[in-house]
Every structure is written in C-alpha cells, then in structure tokens.
Design a protein around this motif. Structure first.
Motif, short mmCIF file in Angstrom:
data_model
loop_
_atom_site.label_atom_id
_atom_site.label_comp_id
_atom_site.label_asym_id
_atom_site.label_seq_id
_atom_site.Cartn_x
_atom_site.Cartn_y
_atom_site.Cartn_z
N ALA A 130 10.54 -17.29 -54.12
CA ALA A 130 9.59 -16.77 -54.87
C ALA A 130 10.06 -17.17 -56.24
N ARG A 131 11.15 -16.79 -56.51
CA ARG A 131 11.73 -17.18 -58.09
C ARG A 131 11.51 -18.58 -58.53
N GLN A 133 8.87 -20.34 -57.64
CA GLN A 133 7.50 -20.60 -57.71
C GLN A 133 6.76 -20.41 -59.10
N ASP A 134 5.64 -21.13 -59.55
CA ASP A 134 4.99 -20.58 -60.65
C ASP A 134 4.29 -19.24 -60.09
N ARG A 135 4.54 -18.23 -61.13
CA ARG A 135 3.96 -16.80 -60.59
C ARG A 135 2.55 -16.72 -60.20
N SER A 136 1.62 -17.55 -60.52
CA SER A 136 0.33 -17.72 -60.46
C SER A 136 0.33 -17.99 -58.70
N GLN A 137 1.01 -18.65 -58.24
CA GLN A 137 1.20 -19.12 -57.14
C GLN A 137 1.59 -18.17 -55.94
N LEU A 138 1.76 -16.90 -56.37
CA LEU A 138 2.57 -15.85 -55.62
C LEU A 138 1.42 -14.77 -55.32
N GLU A 139 0.26 -14.80 -55.90
CA GLU A 139 -0.74 -14.17 -55.69
C GLU A 139 -1.51 -14.69 -54.24
#
Length: 141
Positions: A130-131, A133-139
């Motif tokens: 997760a770290r 990944q682009d934060r937007s990809q974690l939604e």
C-alpha cells in the motif's frame, strides 16, 4: 459445514449494525439446504464426498439475485483487479488492527502475514504494498 456459522450469525443478528454491509449469500445457501459436504451441496456440489469441478447453477443464481437486490451490475474482473481488491481488503483490516491497538506498527502486520500466513515475502506484505501505491489508487471502486 456452513450451518454452524449460519446458526451463529442468526443468533447474533440482533447485534449487527444495520449500517454495516452484510452479505447474506451464505445464509441463502443454508436456507435452501446447502449446508456443505454432509448435505451433498454448499458452495459446491459433492459426489461421494468429493467436490464436483463444475460451476453450480444454483449457487450462481443465489449470487446473481443478491447482486440484483443491491443494484450491482455484474462484470468480469481482470486478474489485476481481483489481486488489487484482495490487497485492499488486507490493507483495510491492517488499518483496523492498528487502530484497535492489536498491532503496534504497520510492519508488525506485514511480518505476521509474511511469516505466519504465507504472503509472498518478496512482496513485503500488504501494508508495504500500500505504501508503494499512489494514495488515489487505494480507494475502493
């Protein structure tokens, strides 16, 4: 069998937060007598105690009805989408473990999943993933 967990879910239903998502597919299967291997059918159909390696139209129908009730448009997922969804579920559970104080650090979750549950060590664990990944990809989709 599926019936033991079904009985537990039924006994604890009064405690369930109605705002929480609840998937009743297993309940539906139990209600139509698909209690698992001992009944000859559960998620799968069994012949002589062995799983029949074909898709089961009765189970597919229960799943399709559940999707329709929730207004979910069914579609084929790519292997990458399936992998991403599984990883996101693990990351979400890791966040809950940390928030509840069950795990002290995010890396603790990764160590347990790699050493205890067989998560591929070369991937570092779901929190490590997760770290990266682009934060937007974690939604969620």
């Amino acid at each position: 069998g599926l019936d033991i967990a079904w009985r537990m879910r039924k006994a604890q239903a009064w405690q369930r937060d109605p705002r929480e998502r609840y998937v009743d597919i297993l309940d539906q299967l139990c209600e139509i007598g698909r209690l698992g291997r001992k009944a000859g059918a559960g998620y799968y159909t069994y012949a002589d105690g062995k799983q029949v390696r074909t898709t089961d139209s009765a189970v597919r129908e229960v799943i399709q009805q559940a999707s329709a009730r929730r207004g979910i448009a069914r579609r084929t997922l790519t292997p990458e989408e399936i992998q991403r969804r599984a990883l996101l579920a693990m990351v979400n559970e890791a966040a809950k473990l940390i928030a509840e104080g069950i795990a002290a650090r995010p890396s603790d979750v990764d160590v347990v999943l790699v050493q205890g549950y067989g998560f591929p060590r070369w991937e570092g664990g779901p929190v490590f993933w997760a770290r990266q990944q682009d934060r937007s990809q974690l939604e969620a989709d």
